[in-house]
Design a protein around this motif. Structure first.
Motif, mmCIF file in Angstrom:
data_model
loop_
_atom_site.group_PDB
_atom_site.id
_atom_site.type_symbol
_atom_site.label_atom_id
_atom_site.label_comp_id
_atom_site.label_asym_id
_atom_site.label_seq_id
_atom_site.Cartn_x
_atom_site.Cartn_y
_atom_site.Cartn_z
ATOM 1 N N TYR A 352 -0.030 12.470 -2.106
ATOM 2 C CA TYR A 352 -1.775 12.056 -1.967
ATOM 3 C C TYR A 352 -2.859 11.691 -3.023
ATOM 4 C CZ TYR A 352 -6.382 12.911 0.774
ATOM 5 O OH TYR A 352 -7.290 12.442 0.596
ATOM 6 N N VAL A 393 -0.921 19.273 3.411
ATOM 7 C CA VAL A 393 -0.295 17.184 3.489
ATOM 8 C C VAL A 393 1.290 17.533 3.983
ATOM 9 C CG1 VAL A 393 0.407 15.849 1.334
ATOM 10 C CG2 VAL A 393 -1.468 16.699 0.986
ATOM 11 N N THR A 396 2.864 12.124 4.226
ATOM 12 C CA THR A 396 1.606 11.921 3.285
ATOM 13 C C THR A 396 0.135 12.183 4.165
ATOM 14 O OG1 THR A 396 1.942 8.819 4.002
ATOM 15 C CG2 THR A 396 3.326 10.417 1.963
ATOM 16 N N THR A 397 -0.179 12.794 4.413
ATOM 17 C CA THR A 397 -1.329 12.917 5.095
ATOM 18 C C THR A 397 -2.084 13.839 4.831
ATOM 19 O OG1 THR A 397 -1.077 11.170 6.818
ATOM 20 C CG2 THR A 397 -2.018 12.920 7.863
ATOM 21 N N GLU A 398 -2.992 14.048 4.571
ATOM 22 C CA GLU A 398 -3.795 15.586 4.476
ATOM 23 C C GLU A 398 -5.093 15.371 5.523
ATOM 24 O OE1 GLU A 398 -7.220 16.993 1.631
ATOM 25 O OE2 GLU A 398 -7.663 15.407 2.793
#
Length: 470
Positions: A352, A393, A396-398
């Motif tokens: 990220y 996280v 790859t998603t925050e």
């Protein structure tokens, strides 16, 4: 030694002032340009034409507003009333400042088997010189100061997290002081008596900023930011006879240099892993391994720019497969820092890129990992109030778990990743802000949304053995 009127930070080759107003009680002659940063149902089923099964599942993948009134939420062993049920955030303690119970906590809290929290503040206390304290918050939420540093042989300015043994003794480091003036390793026993186990002389390391880890034989491991034969910091071991061994001395060249604000990771075979804030092939820091023969290997050298992170501080986390995770305080696509992964083939992936907007920016404490591989950490800036966030996280998603509101929550957390307890709750510190402006200890109960599943059957009474659509 240079006398400076502010706490200062070396970031990307520049000296910048701390985000907080510096209070005059902090001794000016203890500031150093070399310091890189002074700075967690029941199952309901009714027989009816439509069956609704509501399962409260933990963990879930996202945070949502809970549709319940404020009530006691269990934060590990801390039974607290969480007023901000939307996010589960609560301030456990507001520090009172230089003549009270401490000022500016940087090292994150640790938890003992009974659920008590322990930590340090870098300055403050009642010894007359604002030299820092060791504090405890018990399971009723009561804070007490266990020890006030005096700037004698006991050391001064503790920055790193503590570690606790099975008997309840606490171990940590001070940044300066001791008989050599370059910092100490100390033990605080259960009677609150402090013993200096080692005083650094610079030739064996100097200015330890990070915390300690302990192996099963009670040997301690840590890093110093400077000193050693190469002058750019060390990895050390302190055994149970208080004999210190320098396992590796950084040169500040391609091997890295100046490890800061970190606690090492030790794998099952005794190899140690960490990161440095400088050195490496591009001078932006490295991820390293020191094996059981005391050989150092650079696993990744940060390149900076827009495609990689730079200047990593804080903790490295390791998953069950041996992959490593951490943060770069700066660089990346927006220049506001990154979350990275280095796999077992030493291949790095940026998970990220922070934008320093509502998602946060300048992640300075590394990450903590849960059993599902989700990463949790803190940013120094960004968020809805500009004073940092707690982030998750996943892949790859925050997700922003909480944005700090400095006047009430504390703000600009930096130094150590949050503590994740066995119940899945987070604990951490802010070095400033809060109701008194001197920092806070906080908890975050992970309030997750329920998952609703609808089961369909025929009208009652249904035929035995009739299929149910799920």
């Amino acid at each position: 030694m240079k006398n400076l009127s502010q706490w200062k930070t070396r970031r990307m080759g520049c000296i910048v002032a701390d985000a907080f107003e510096v209070k005059k009680e902090i001794p000016e002659d203890k500031d150093r340009t070399s310091l890189r940063r002074i700075k967690m149902l029941k199952k309901l089923l009714r027989c009816a034409p439509m069956l609704v099964l509501v399962l409260s599942l933990l963990p879930a993948t996202s945070f949502a507003k809970a549709t319940v009134a404020a009530k006691p939420v269990k934060n590990g062993n801390h039974n607290k009333v969480v007023n901000d049920i939307v996010s589960g955030f609560q301030v456990l303690h507001n520090f009172a400042g230089p003549t009270g119970d401490g000022d500016r906590p940087y090292g994150g809290p640790i938890e003992d088997a009974a659920g008590n929290l322990y930590g340090t503040t870098t300055s403050g206390g009642t010894s007359g010189g604002s030299y820092g304290v060791i504090w405890k918050i018990d399971t009723t939420g009561t804070e007490s100061v266990l020890y006030n540093f005096t700037n004698g042989t006991d050391g001064v300015y503790p920055y790193g997290s503590l570690v606790v043994d099975s008997s309840g003794n606490l171990y940590g480091t001070t940044f300066e002081g001791g008989s050599g003036g370059y910092g100490t390793v100390f033990k605080l026993d259960t009677t609150n008596t402090l013993t200096t186990l080692h005083a650094f002389s610079y030739s064996d390391g100097g200015y330890p900023v990070g915390g300690l880890i302990m192996d099963s034989s009670s040997n301690l491991y840590g890093t110093t930011e400077e000193g050693g034969s190469g002058g750019a910091g060390t990895v050390f071991k302190l055994d149970t006879t208080n004999t210190l061994t320098t396992l590796y001395s950084f040169t500040g060249g391609s091997d890295g240099g100046y490890p800061a604000y970190e606690s090492l990771v030790r794998d099952a075979t005794g190899n140690l892993y960490g990161e440095t804030s400088g050195g490496g092939s591009s001078s932006y820091g490295v991820v390293f391994k020191v094996d059981t023969t005391n050989t150092e290997t650079v696993l990744h050298s940060f390149a900076g720019g827009t495609t990689d992170g730079c200047n990593p501080y804080g903790n490295v986390a390791m998953d069950s497969s041996g992959n490593l995770y951490g943060t770069g305080e700066y660089c990346g696509a927006s220049g506001a820092g990154v979350v990275w992964k280095v796999d077992t083939t030493n291949s790095e992936t940026i998970l990220y890129n922070f934008t320093d907007s509502t998602d946060g920016g300048v992640p300075g404490g590394g990450v903590t990992i849960d059993s599902s591989g989700n990463l949790y950490g803190l940013t120094d800036t960004g968020g809805t109030n500009g004073n940092g966030v707690i982030f998750e996280v996943s892949g790859t998603t925050e997700t922003v778990v909480h944005s700090f509101a400095p006047a009430t929550d504390g703000g600009n957390p930096f130094g150590t990743a949050p503590l994740l307890d066995a119940s899945g709750n987070l604990y951490g510190v802010c070095a400033g802000g809060g109701t008194d402006g001197y920092g806070t200890v906080w908890a975050f109960g992970l309030v997750k949304p329920p998952t609703t599943t609808t089961l369909m059957s025929s009208e009652n009474p249904s035929t035995y053995g009739q299929s149910v659509t799920f």
